[in-house]
Design an enzyme around this catalytic site. Sequence first.
Site, PDB file in Angstrom:
ATOM      1  CG  ASP A  23      -1.794   1.188   1.348  1.00  0.00           C
ATOM      2  OD1 ASP A  23      -2.292   1.461   2.460  1.00  0.00           O
ATOM      3  OD2 ASP A  23      -1.990   1.865   0.314  1.00  0.00           O
ATOM      4  CG  ASP A 100      -5.837 -12.495 -14.037  1.00  0.00           C
ATOM      5  OD1 ASP A 100      -5.363 -12.885 -12.957  1.00  0.00           O
ATOM      6  OD2 ASP A 100      -6.624 -13.163 -14.736  1.00  0.00           O
ATOM      7  CG  ASP A 195     -10.428 -15.868 -14.267  1.00  0.00           C
ATOM      8  OD1 ASP A 195     -11.659 -15.683 -14.186  1.00  0.00           O
ATOM      9  OD2 ASP A 195      -9.743 -16.334 -13.344  1.00  0.00           O
ATOM     10  CD  GLU A 248      -8.448 -20.428 -12.722  1.00  0.00           C
ATOM     11  OE1 GLU A 248      -8.472 -20.603 -11.506  1.00  0.00           O
ATOM     12  OE2 GLU A 248      -9.187 -19.603 -13.317  1.00  0.00           O
ATOM     13  CG  HIS A 317      -5.610 -15.270  -6.886  1.00  0.00           C
ATOM     14  ND1 HIS A 317      -4.932 -15.853  -7.951  1.00  0.00           N
ATOM     15  CD2 HIS A 317      -6.882 -15.134  -7.301  1.00  0.00           C
ATOM     16  CE1 HIS A 317      -5.772 -16.031  -8.954  1.00  0.00           C
ATOM     17  NE2 HIS A 317      -6.967 -15.610  -8.588  1.00  0.00           N
ATOM     18  CG  ASP A 318      -8.342 -18.665  -7.118  1.00  0.00           C
ATOM     19  OD1 ASP A 318      -8.375 -18.852  -8.353  1.00  0.00           O
ATOM     20  OD2 ASP A 318      -8.792 -17.640  -6.570  1.00  0.00           O
TER      21      ASP A 318
END
Length: 549
Positions: A23, A100, A195, A248, A317-318
């Site tokens: 951040d 992505d 994706d 993916e 991230h999954d």
Amino acid sequence: MSPQPAWWKEGVVYQIYPRSFQDSNGDGIGDIPGIISRLDEIAALGVRVIWLSPVYKSPQVDNGYDISDYYSIDPIFGSMEDMDRLISGAKKRNIGIVMDLVINHTSDEHEWFQKSRRREDPYTDYYIWHKSKNNWTSFFMEDCWEYDDLRGEYYLHLFHKKQPDLNYKNPLVYDEVKNILQFWLDKGIAGFRCDVINVIWKTSLADGKKSIMLTGLEHYKCQEGNHDILQRLRKDVLSNYDCFTVGEAVMINLEEARLLSNEDRQELDMVFYFDHLEVDRRFARFFPKKFSAAQLLQRLTKWQQGLDWNAIYLENHDQTRIVSHYGDDSGAGEKDSPWERSAKLLAVLQFTLRGTPFVYQGQEIGMTNFDFSSFDQVKDIETHNLSRLMKKLGFPAWLRWKWLKLSSRDNTRTPFQWTAGKGAGFNTEQSWLGINANHTKLNYESQQNDADSVLSFYKKMINLRKSSEVLKYGDFKPLVATNKLLIYSRESSGEAYITACNFSGKCIKLNSEARVLLQGTLAVSNIGRTEWNASQARLEAWEAVVLKV
Ligand code: TEU
Ligand code: CA
């Protein structure tokens, strides 16, 4: 047949989940200026590509995988100028940016959908509208049809209801996607991570055969129309650029992966399958069962020898953190602990397999699963939906929490642990998702200048692979496997490396077959061995060795 050499086969890809990386403006959410401020750290790891999870304009219902404008950056992440600075800053460090590509669905707040529900041409048939529902179930464990009053019809959503699926039977949709690819490739990016790219073509909307997981899958998984779209995108756009694609591909088997990614198919360059991460899981990754190194080696062998080229990942991230999943995260942040040994063992595995390695942010310092104590700390919609389903199925609260902790996608989404300080160097104020308390001991800063740290070990393994044709392109051969031990080799033109990994917290005796095989010069040890002598008859707890033979 040895694979055609290519730059994207030789480099390592680093996946960044922008919300949780760095951040820069104190709102508790990671952003692009934050990533730019860490480009030197990323370059120091020795990676060749950064894969950026979505930063496009989005209501963030699924953290960006619900896009409302493919041509603009979401203000929480920054501006298009910031994005251009990231692409050029990375290029200066010889790092390419992979975007992505989320084109199975858009956000329902995308202009296309708003015009489609009003039957405003040419958008009327951009989505999959129908007078009635069928019996399909969604990836987020709910019914996948939503009624829209304005349109007076239902629309299909394989994921969340705010993620309506696009209709690829409409050639205008194909043209829209072509333009998106061209726009970003003209900006100088290095390729796309695509994706859920094997579910975009729904051949029919007939009812599906009832199944626990995903009723209706047979009508939209890896359909002929899907392959046609991928071949056309490659011919019409991608082949005009020096770029690569990784798709993916959910619920696929080896044959389907071959059709999607083998070189002669001219579709994708690689696919992400899930098989190798579900050795100790039932029903995808949601319910646990016993781990077996033999099972893992059997599955790795299938894909290593079955595809022209693989994408090698252990986290994203999954998924959950691999050191907590296949390793042992006790003693997190401590030297020579099961955590440090198993984190390094998993790096040995990843960088001695054949294929392009994908490292997920935080994996290189051995970040562990979250330490949440209650469900209200969880943010992920999939985990919330699974909890609702388990409640409906009568699972007691304690069991729901036990299993949700094991499988929740939030395990890999906690902020990156840069320092031991407040906010872990990620930010100053309240972060969007809880920071793991173990950041006081497990963080980038404490590992950066420690030659024996997990971070330094990742750098060593990435360098070793970079300098070895065998580790890059050599054939894979399984040698020995038991519940706890696996041994395999990589060979080409007379040179070979042998890797042995002990997936247990106890030392194991090497049987005669293993001892005969494990002859060679020590190339890598994750426990600080300086030599390997042939009489070596055992592997220590969580020990991994790579021998040059
Ligand atoms: O994931 C597809 C997918 O199948 C995952 O939803 C899912 O988590 C599954 O459990 C994997 O084991 C992609 C994205 O990676 C994911 O983040 C998005 O939520 C999803 O598609 C929808 O875009
Ligand atoms: Ca921010």
